[in-house]
Design a protein around this motif. Structure first.
Motif, PDB file in Angstrom:
ATOM      1  N   ILE A 187       0.871  -1.177   0.000  1.00  0.00           N
ATOM      2  CA  ILE A 187       0.000   0.000   0.000  1.00  0.00           C
ATOM      3  C   ILE A 187       0.909   1.227   0.000  1.00  0.00           C
ATOM      4  CG2 ILE A 187      -1.670   1.367   1.305  1.00  0.00           C
ATOM      5  CD1 ILE A 187      -2.792  -1.174   2.451  1.00  0.00           C
ATOM      6  N   GLU A 188       0.680   2.129  -0.922  1.00  0.00           N
ATOM      7  CA  GLU A 188       1.448   3.379  -0.980  1.00  0.00           C
ATOM      8  C   GLU A 188       0.522   4.501  -1.426  1.00  0.00           C
ATOM      9  OE1 GLU A 188       3.617   6.408  -0.725  1.00  0.00           O
ATOM     10  OE2 GLU A 188       4.455   4.494  -0.036  1.00  0.00           O
ATOM     11  N   VAL A 189       0.390   5.526  -0.580  1.00  0.00           N
ATOM     12  CA  VAL A 189      -0.537   6.607  -0.870  1.00  0.00           C
ATOM     13  C   VAL A 189       0.013   7.561  -1.927  1.00  0.00           C
ATOM     14  CG1 VAL A 189       0.302   8.093   0.986  1.00  0.00           C
ATOM     15  CG2 VAL A 189      -2.075   8.314   0.204  1.00  0.00           C
ATOM     16  N   ASP A 190       1.329   7.693  -2.023  1.00  0.00           N
ATOM     17  CA  ASP A 190       1.922   8.615  -2.991  1.00  0.00           C
ATOM     18  C   ASP A 190       1.719   8.082  -4.413  1.00  0.00           C
ATOM     19  OD1 ASP A 190       4.309   9.560  -4.770  1.00  0.00           O
ATOM     20  OD2 ASP A 190       4.290  10.966  -3.081  1.00  0.00           O
ATOM     21  N   GLN A 191       1.100   8.892  -5.265  1.00  0.00           N
ATOM     22  CA  GLN A 191       0.751   8.446  -6.609  1.00  0.00           C
ATOM     23  C   GLN A 191       1.983   8.173  -7.464  1.00  0.00           C
ATOM     24  OE1 GLN A 191      -1.697  11.822  -7.687  1.00  0.00           O
ATOM     25  NE2 GLN A 191      -3.591  10.800  -7.078  1.00  0.00           N
ATOM     26  N   ALA A 192       2.948   9.077  -7.430  1.00  0.00           N
ATOM     27  CA  ALA A 192       4.129   8.931  -8.276  1.00  0.00           C
ATOM     28  C   ALA A 192       4.965   7.737  -7.859  1.00  0.00           C
ATOM     29  CB  ALA A 192       4.963  10.216  -8.242  1.00  0.00           C
ATOM     30  N   TYR A 193       5.140   7.534  -6.563  1.00  0.00           N
ATOM     31  CA  TYR A 193       5.948   6.413  -6.088  1.00  0.00           C
ATOM     32  C   TYR A 193       5.262   5.073  -6.364  1.00  0.00           C
ATOM     33  CZ  TYR A 193       9.963   8.611  -3.834  1.00  0.00           C
ATOM     34  OH  TYR A 193      11.143   9.260  -3.597  1.00  0.00           O
ATOM     35  N   ALA A 194       3.937   5.030  -6.185  1.00  0.00           N
ATOM     36  CA  ALA A 194       3.213   3.794  -6.487  1.00  0.00           C
ATOM     37  C   ALA A 194       3.349   3.442  -7.961  1.00  0.00           C
ATOM     38  CB  ALA A 194       1.749   3.944  -6.103  1.00  0.00           C
ATOM     39  N   GLN A 195       3.215   4.438  -8.819  1.00  0.00           N
ATOM     40  CA  GLN A 195       3.339   4.203 -10.258  1.00  0.00           C
ATOM     41  C   GLN A 195       4.764   3.760 -10.599  1.00  0.00           C
ATOM     42  OE1 GLN A 195       2.323   7.599 -12.660  1.00  0.00           O
ATOM     43  NE2 GLN A 195       2.468   6.487 -14.580  1.00  0.00           N
ATOM     44  N   PHE A 196       5.748   4.374  -9.967  1.00  0.00           N
ATOM     45  CA  PHE A 196       7.147   4.008 -10.208  1.00  0.00           C
ATOM     46  C   PHE A 196       7.392   2.544  -9.842  1.00  0.00           C
ATOM     47  CE2 PHE A 196      11.452   3.298  -8.740  1.00  0.00           C
ATOM     48  CZ  PHE A 196      12.234   3.889  -9.721  1.00  0.00           C
ATOM     49  N   GLY A 197       6.916   2.117  -8.670  1.00  0.00           N
ATOM     50  CA  GLY A 197       7.122   0.744  -8.231  1.00  0.00           C
ATOM     51  C   GLY A 197       6.485  -0.273  -9.163  1.00  0.00           C
ATOM     52  N   ARG A 198       5.268   0.023  -9.598  1.00  0.00           N
ATOM     53  CA  ARG A 198       4.591  -0.896 -10.522  1.00  0.00           C
ATOM     54  C   ARG A 198       5.349  -1.027 -11.835  1.00  0.00           C
ATOM     55  NH1 ARG A 198      -1.026   2.300  -9.763  1.00  0.00           N
ATOM     56  NH2 ARG A 198      -1.880   1.274  -7.908  1.00  0.00           N
ATOM     57  N   LYS A 199       5.769   0.136 -12.386  1.00  0.00           N
ATOM     58  CA  LYS A 199       6.423   0.147 -13.693  1.00  0.00           C
ATOM     59  C   LYS A 199       7.829  -0.435 -13.623  1.00  0.00           C
ATOM     60  CE  LYS A 199       7.716   3.292 -17.462  1.00  0.00           C
ATOM     61  NZ  LYS A 199       7.693   4.716 -17.927  1.00  0.00           N
ATOM     62  N   CYS A 200       8.577  -0.069 -12.586  1.00  0.00           N
ATOM     63  CA  CYS A 200       9.989  -0.453 -12.513  1.00  0.00           C
ATOM     64  C   CYS A 200      10.173  -1.908 -12.093  1.00  0.00           C
ATOM     65  CB  CYS A 200      10.718   0.469 -11.544  1.00  0.00           C
ATOM     66  SG  CYS A 200      12.497   0.212 -11.485  1.00  0.00           S
ATOM     67  N   TYR A 201       9.382  -2.363 -11.098  1.00  0.00           N
ATOM     68  CA  TYR A 201       9.584  -3.691 -10.530  1.00  0.00           C
ATOM     69  C   TYR A 201       8.461  -4.676 -10.837  1.00  0.00           C
ATOM     70  CZ  TYR A 201      12.939  -0.980  -7.779  1.00  0.00           C
ATOM     71  OH  TYR A 201      13.953  -0.148  -7.397  1.00  0.00           O
ATOM     72  N   GLY A 202       7.370  -4.181 -11.429  1.00  0.00           N
ATOM     73  CA  GLY A 202       6.256  -5.062 -11.753  1.00  0.00           C
ATOM     74  C   GLY A 202       5.559  -5.629 -10.529  1.00  0.00           C
ATOM     75  N   VAL A 203       5.532  -4.855  -9.441  1.00  0.00           N
ATOM     76  CA  VAL A 203       4.961  -5.336  -8.184  1.00  0.00           C
ATOM     77  C   VAL A 203       3.532  -4.822  -8.011  1.00  0.00           C
ATOM     78  CG1 VAL A 203       7.169  -5.619  -7.031  1.00  0.00           C
ATOM     79  CG2 VAL A 203       6.044  -3.384  -6.971  1.00  0.00           C
ATOM     80  N   LYS A 204       2.824  -5.442  -7.077  1.00  0.00           N
ATOM     81  CA  LYS A 204       1.425  -5.090  -6.809  1.00  0.00           C
ATOM     82  C   LYS A 204       1.360  -4.036  -5.711  1.00  0.00           C
ATOM     83  CE  LYS A 204       0.361  -9.413  -5.972  1.00  0.00           C
ATOM     84  NZ  LYS A 204      -0.424 -10.629  -5.618  1.00  0.00           N
ATOM     85  N   ILE A 205       0.852  -2.847  -6.055  1.00  0.00           N
ATOM     86  CA  ILE A 205       0.757  -1.749  -5.101  1.00  0.00           C
ATOM     87  C   ILE A 205      -0.640  -1.149  -5.166  1.00  0.00           C
ATOM     88  CG2 ILE A 205       1.624   0.514  -4.415  1.00  0.00           C
ATOM     89  CD1 ILE A 205       4.309  -0.185  -5.589  1.00  0.00           C
ATOM     90  N   ILE A 206      -1.299  -1.081  -4.011  1.00  0.00           N
ATOM     91  CA  ILE A 206      -2.585  -0.387  -3.883  1.00  0.00           C
ATOM     92  C   ILE A 206      -2.281   1.092  -3.657  1.00  0.00           C
ATOM     93  CG2 ILE A 206      -4.715  -0.183  -2.550  1.00  0.00           C
ATOM     94  CD1 ILE A 206      -4.216  -3.080  -1.596  1.00  0.00           C
ATOM     95  N   ASN A 207      -2.716   1.946  -4.579  1.00  0.00           N
ATOM     96  CA  ASN A 207      -2.431   3.372  -4.455  1.00  0.00           C
ATOM     97  C   ASN A 207      -3.546   4.068  -3.668  1.00  0.00           C
ATOM     98  OD1 ASN A 207      -2.141   6.199  -6.750  1.00  0.00           O
ATOM     99  ND2 ASN A 207      -1.245   5.895  -4.735  1.00  0.00           N
TER     100      ASN A 207
END
Length: 341
Positions: free
Chosen positions: A140-160
């Motif tokens: 879970i990550e509330v920050d929009q930019a960081y959540a998007q970065f994690g999904r794109k860079c590492y292909g991980v599951k993040i609830i924004n």
């Protein structure tokens, strides 16, 4: 400079040492009786910080409303305090090293394939390293930019979403991790209760928060405006107990800078007396903080100088390894391999 969202205090009832009825009750006892500890944050802006006379829990009072705080962390926090909308390369190296440590902690509690939730996952390095070690990771990550970065860079599951807003299935996760997040949340009791609800019976929580008793942080530097609550080794287990979680272990480091705990959700709910857990904590914490408030700026200078040297050495190592690799995933892999060697 700090951010105005945290400055909800109107300047009244701010005399240091004064007994007041805090606007917000202590989340452990539900009582309002408190003493004013400080009237400024570390940057010199108005911020009233109080200590509960029933539990010794230290917290900012009053606070901004929940929506304003969530919105700040959603769109502003990283850029305001980190000066970046995505992690710097040296931060990726640091996060990778810490992620390796935390995955080793998870391994002591759960087998491969276990469902793990990381709250406040940032850019997702822990999720990536945990997945490589066989865990079913989600963050879970509330920050929009960081959540998007994690999904794109590492292909991980993040609830924004914020923890408060996120939908979490009941009794689903084997392990929940929440490192240096609880102190930022406007309702830590609601947060730990929600964590307990999404945890399987017999599951675990790994938690870490700054310690109000830190010997390295001078009194005036303790009051980070984003840190709404300040825990110690008594108040963290007490709060966990009223949220249905049992404390298996609680620890701190030699200079008492952090409090870490391993919690579990009992198969059969148990009754824990929070009053016993915080007995004498108000008196002890109040005396300790009064003593720290009287210290001169050069108190503990030798330890602070050593800490500055360690920080410089760490930064140099992070920059060196960051410059050696131009791909984020490969950088995380390299750091974790080096750490394991």
């Amino acid at each position: 400079m700090t951010h105005r969202v945290f400055h909800a205090w109107d300047g009244l009832n701010g005399e240091i040492g004064k007994q007041i009825d805090a606007q917000a009750p202590c989340p452990i006892s539900g009582q309002h009786a408190a003493i004013v500890l400080c009237d400024r944050d570390r940057y010199g802006y108005p911020l009233r910080t109080v200590i509960s006379q029933t539990t010794g829990l230290v917290y900012a009072d009053p606070r901004a409303d929940n929506d304003a705080i969530d919105d700040f962390y959603r769109s502003t926090y990283r850029r305001f305090y980190k000066s970046a909308s995505k992690p710097k390369w040296k931060h990726t190296a640091r996060n990778a090293f810490i992620a390796g440590q935390r995955v080793e902690m998870i391994k002591t509690l759960a087998a491969r394939g276990a469902a793990v939730l990381d709250i406040g996952t940032g850019s997702g390095e822990l999720l990536y390293v945990g997945r490589r070690n066989g865990f079913d990771m989600q963050g879970i990550e509330v920050d929009q930019a960081y959540a998007q970065f994690g999904r794109k860079c590492y292909g991980v599951k993040i609830i924004n979403e914020s923890l408060r807003s996120a939908f979490l299935p009941e009794q689903h996760f084997d392990v929940v991790t929440i490192f240096h997040v609880l102190e930022h949340l406007p309702d830590p009791k609601q947060a730990l209760s929600k964590i307990a609800a999404t945890l399987k019976p017999g599951g675990y929580v790994l938690i870490e928060v700054p310690n109000i008793e830190s010997l390295d942080t001078r009194f005036r530097q303790k009051w980070h405006p984003g840190h709404l609550f300040h825990f110690n080794c008594c108040t963290l287990p007490a709060l966990a107990s009223i949220c249905g979680l049992e404390t298996l272990s609680v620890h701190t480091c030699p200079r008492r800078n952090v409090v870490g705990a391993t919690l579990t959700k009992p198969h059969t709910p148990i009754e824990t007396d929070w009053k016993t857990l915080v007995a004498d904590n108000f008196k002890n914490t109040w005396q300790l903080l009064q003593g720290q408030a009287k210290q001169n700026w050069y108190a503990n200078w030798y330890e602070r100088l050593g800490r500055a040297r360690q920080k410089l050495k760490r930064n140099l190592c992070e920059w060196t390894i960051s410059l050696s690799e131009g791909n984020r995933r490969k950088l995380v892999d390299k750091v974790t391999r080096n750490r394991a060697a």
